[in-house]
Design an enzyme around this catalytic site. Structure first.
Site, PDB file in Angstrom:
ATOM      1  N   PRO A  24       0.805  -1.218   0.000  1.00  0.00           N
ATOM      2  CA  PRO A  24       0.000   0.000   0.000  1.00  0.00           C
ATOM      3  C   PRO A  24       0.841   1.271   0.000  1.00  0.00           C
ATOM      4  O   PRO A  24       1.683   1.464   0.874  1.00  0.00           O
ATOM      5  CB  PRO A  24      -0.832  -0.116   1.276  1.00  0.00           C
ATOM      6  CG  PRO A  24      -0.150  -1.133   2.108  1.00  0.00           C
ATOM      7  CD  PRO A  24       0.661  -1.999   1.227  1.00  0.00           C
ATOM      8  N   GLU A  25       0.627   2.074  -1.003  1.00  0.00           N
ATOM      9  CA  GLU A  25       1.238   3.402  -1.035  1.00  0.00           C
ATOM     10  C   GLU A  25       0.102   4.403  -0.830  1.00  0.00           C
ATOM     11  O   GLU A  25      -1.008   4.007  -0.480  1.00  0.00           O
ATOM     12  CB  GLU A  25       1.984   3.604  -2.361  1.00  0.00           C
ATOM     13  CG  GLU A  25       3.100   2.564  -2.526  1.00  0.00           C
ATOM     14  CD  GLU A  25       3.905   2.715  -3.825  1.00  0.00           C
ATOM     15  OE1 GLU A  25       4.033   3.833  -4.319  1.00  0.00           O
ATOM     16  OE2 GLU A  25       4.380   1.688  -4.327  1.00  0.00           O
TER      17      GLU A  25
END
Length: 287
Positions: free
Chosen positions: A2-3
């Site tokens: 997850p960014e």
DNA sequence: TTCTTTGTTCCGGA
DNA sequence: GTCCGGAACAAAGA
């Protein structure tokens, strides 16, 4: 992995489902996340209402009266939502694929709205930290962060000033969370491809036009990604859900030895390691 | 058994 | 003193 866009999507999903609910019980199956969880500490938010859920960079913050809960999803952290008494998970707030094993469900939050919020994390690089403070500015993890890439503070002028006298390569600069916060390896690879800049190029050799391009493309990619539901992860909340199409939109990431996706470019995508991170670029268009 | 994956931190060299 | 990049760290799956 997850960014920023994925964390934003998780936040929105949580806002719809658990915001304003009261936590009535907490169960910890495995306290060994990146930082050891203290059950005693966490119980302080039992019987407290989730007043607000916010995001800063890749961090989520649950706001309670007198407390802030800081959450980082690490590499594989995800939230699942299940209804009380149901054995099956009926909703996932976010995922990359559907191979979610119950053995990686580490924390259960039972809520007064009939839902149970589950934190699942295969690699356990994510973490939860509870602070007895009111302002997020007091959180040490957040103090070091540079501007949000989608804010007005992140602009050409800021970029230009920051890289003055910087010798590092552009890839490492974009990965540096004190420069801009929220980009990770995948989006940095994509941004450099779209901007036609070689990842090892020195900051010194980035001209003003390229700075403009980078700032524009960073904002564009992140916005597009968020609007699509986090890169290619758009079927959260869907029980049947097709398998997440995580890599569908990517031009270079994970595409070693394929031909450049640009029409009229026959370049090959090459993989190299930069600061022990995989970097992918087109040997022709990223000069 | 070794390699890969991530963000963060630490350390040696420049 | 500061900057930079490489390595270590966490865990698990291939």
């Amino acid at each position: 992995m997850p960014e920023l866009p994925e964390v934003e999507i998780v936040k929105r999903s949580l806002l719809k489902t658990v915001n304003k609910a009261k936590i009535i019980d907490i169960k910890i199956n495995n306290k060994n996340l990146r930082y050891k969880l203290s059950y005693k500490l966490l119980t302080q938010i039992i019987n407290k209402k989730i007043l607000k859920i916010s995001r800063r960079s890749k961090y989520l913050i649950f706001h309670f009266q007198h407390f802030l809960l800081l959450i980082h999803l690490g590499m594989t952290g995800k939230f699942l939502i299940t209804r009380k008494r149901d054995k099956l998970i009926i909703k996932t707030s976010f995922y990359y694929d559907l191979n979610i094993l119950p053995k990686h469900n580490h924390i259960h939050f039972t809520l007064n709205n009939g839902l149970i919020l589950i934190y699942n994390d295969v690699r356990r690089f994510g973490f939860f930290k509870l602070y007895k403070i009111k302002e997020i500015e007091e959180i040490s993890f957040l103090k070091k962060l540079g501007p949000e890439p989608l804010s007005h503070n992140f602009n050409e002028n800021y970029f230009h000033k920051f890289i003055k006298n910087k010798k590092k390569n552009i890839k490492n600069l974009l990965m540096d969370q004190s420069f801009v916060s929220g980009l990770g390896n995948i989006y940095v690879n994509e941004v450099l491809f779209i901007s036609k800049i070689h990842p090892l190029r020195s900051c010194k050799k980035i001209n003003i036009n390229e700075i403009k391009k980078l700032v524009f493309n960073i904002k564009k990619i992140l916005k597009t990604s968020i609007s699509k539901g986090g890169s290619s992860i758009k079927d959260f909340g869907n029980i049947e859900g097709q398998k997440g199409q995580f890599q569908q939109h990517f031009h270079v990431y994970g595409k070693e030895n394929t031909i450049c996706s640009r029409i009229s470019c026959a370049g090959k995508i090459k993989k190299i390691s930069i600061s022990s991170r995989s970097s992918f670029y087109c040997t022709i268009c990223q000069a």
